[in-house]
Design a protein around this motif. Structure first.
Motif, mmCIF file in Angstrom:
data_model
loop_
_atom_site.group_PDB
_atom_site.id
_atom_site.type_symbol
_atom_site.label_atom_id
_atom_site.label_comp_id
_atom_site.label_asym_id
_atom_site.label_seq_id
_atom_site.Cartn_x
_atom_site.Cartn_y
_atom_site.Cartn_z
ATOM 1 N N GLY A 21 0.848 -1.202 0.000
ATOM 2 C CA GLY A 21 0.000 0.000 0.000
ATOM 3 C C GLY A 21 0.870 1.233 0.000
ATOM 4 O O GLY A 21 1.758 1.376 -0.831
ATOM 5 N N ASN A 22 0.624 2.118 0.948
ATOM 6 C CA ASN A 22 1.425 3.332 1.074
ATOM 7 C C ASN A 22 2.768 3.012 1.727
ATOM 8 O O ASN A 22 2.867 2.096 2.534
ATOM 9 C CB ASN A 22 0.674 4.362 1.916
ATOM 10 C CG ASN A 22 -0.656 4.738 1.296
ATOM 11 O OD1 ASN A 22 -0.755 4.914 0.085
ATOM 12 N ND2 ASN A 22 -1.684 4.844 2.116
ATOM 13 N N GLY A 43 2.612 0.239 -3.430
ATOM 14 C CA GLY A 43 1.349 -0.312 -3.896
ATOM 15 C C GLY A 43 1.490 -1.162 -5.138
ATOM 16 O O GLY A 43 0.509 -1.532 -5.749
ATOM 17 N N GLY A 48 0.054 3.088 -4.534
ATOM 18 C CA GLY A 48 0.012 3.601 -3.164
ATOM 19 C C GLY A 48 0.813 4.890 -3.077
ATOM 20 O O GLY A 48 1.688 5.148 -3.901
#
Length: 179
Positions: A21-22, A43, A48
């Motif tokens: 993700g981030n 991501g 992300g």
């Protein structure tokens, strides 16, 4: 990859790559500092954010980071986000923005020294209130090289000085490249 809540955190000298993700999520935090980190490929192929700043985050400093191939390099979005500083970062090749400041973000400053290059949508988007983004980005390698030459030469152009010698070399190199 890294989630931060709570106050007075220091994230430094990290290399974050291929996060699902981030790269770094900060929410509900005051007096946090993120510095000298490399954040890339968040991501999976840029879906992300490199650094995602969420609700109730104040007085965060993001400095001297390299952020590339993410959705946004740095994204600030949510309620009660204020008084943050973004400075001296290299932010490039992100699929949307280098820095994305959403509406409702207050008094966030991107101070001088942030360099942007080839962020797909734009280098910055500022929808905040009392925010300021100073940018350097988008300059070509040739323009940067010219600035370095000019700085070296500008104050030292007397006969026999290093600046004069460099100016003469630059002139000869420029003339040779035109042939």
């Amino acid at each position: 990859a890294v989630t931060v809540t709570g106050n007075s955190n220091l994230i430094t000298n990290c290399w974050i790559g291929l996060a699902r993700g981030n790269g770094i999520n900060v929410t509900g935090s005051s007096f946090t500092k993120i510095e000298e980190c490399a954040i890339e490929h968040c991501g999976g192929s840029g879906t992300g954010d490199g650094i995602k700043i969420g609700a109730t985050t104040q007085q965060l400093v993001m400095a001297k980071n390299i952020i590339f191939d993410c959705k946004n390099g740095i994204s600030l979005s949510g309620s009660s986000i204020s008084d943050n500083v973004i400075e001296n970062n290299l932010i490039y090749l992100n699929t949307l923005y280098g820095i994305d400041i959403a509406s409702g973000v207050l008094r966030t400053h991107g101070r001088s020294g942030n360099t942007f290059s080839k962020n797909t949508t734009a280098n910055t988007r500022d929808l905040g209130t009392d925010t300021l983004l100073e940018t350097k980005g988008g300059e070509s390698a040739a323009a940067i090289a010219d600035q370095v030459w000019d700085e070296l030469i500008s104050d030292h152009v007397g006969a026999g000085s290093t600046g004069r010698t460099l100016r003469d070399i630059k002139t000869r190199a420029t003339l040779a490249s035109l042939k």
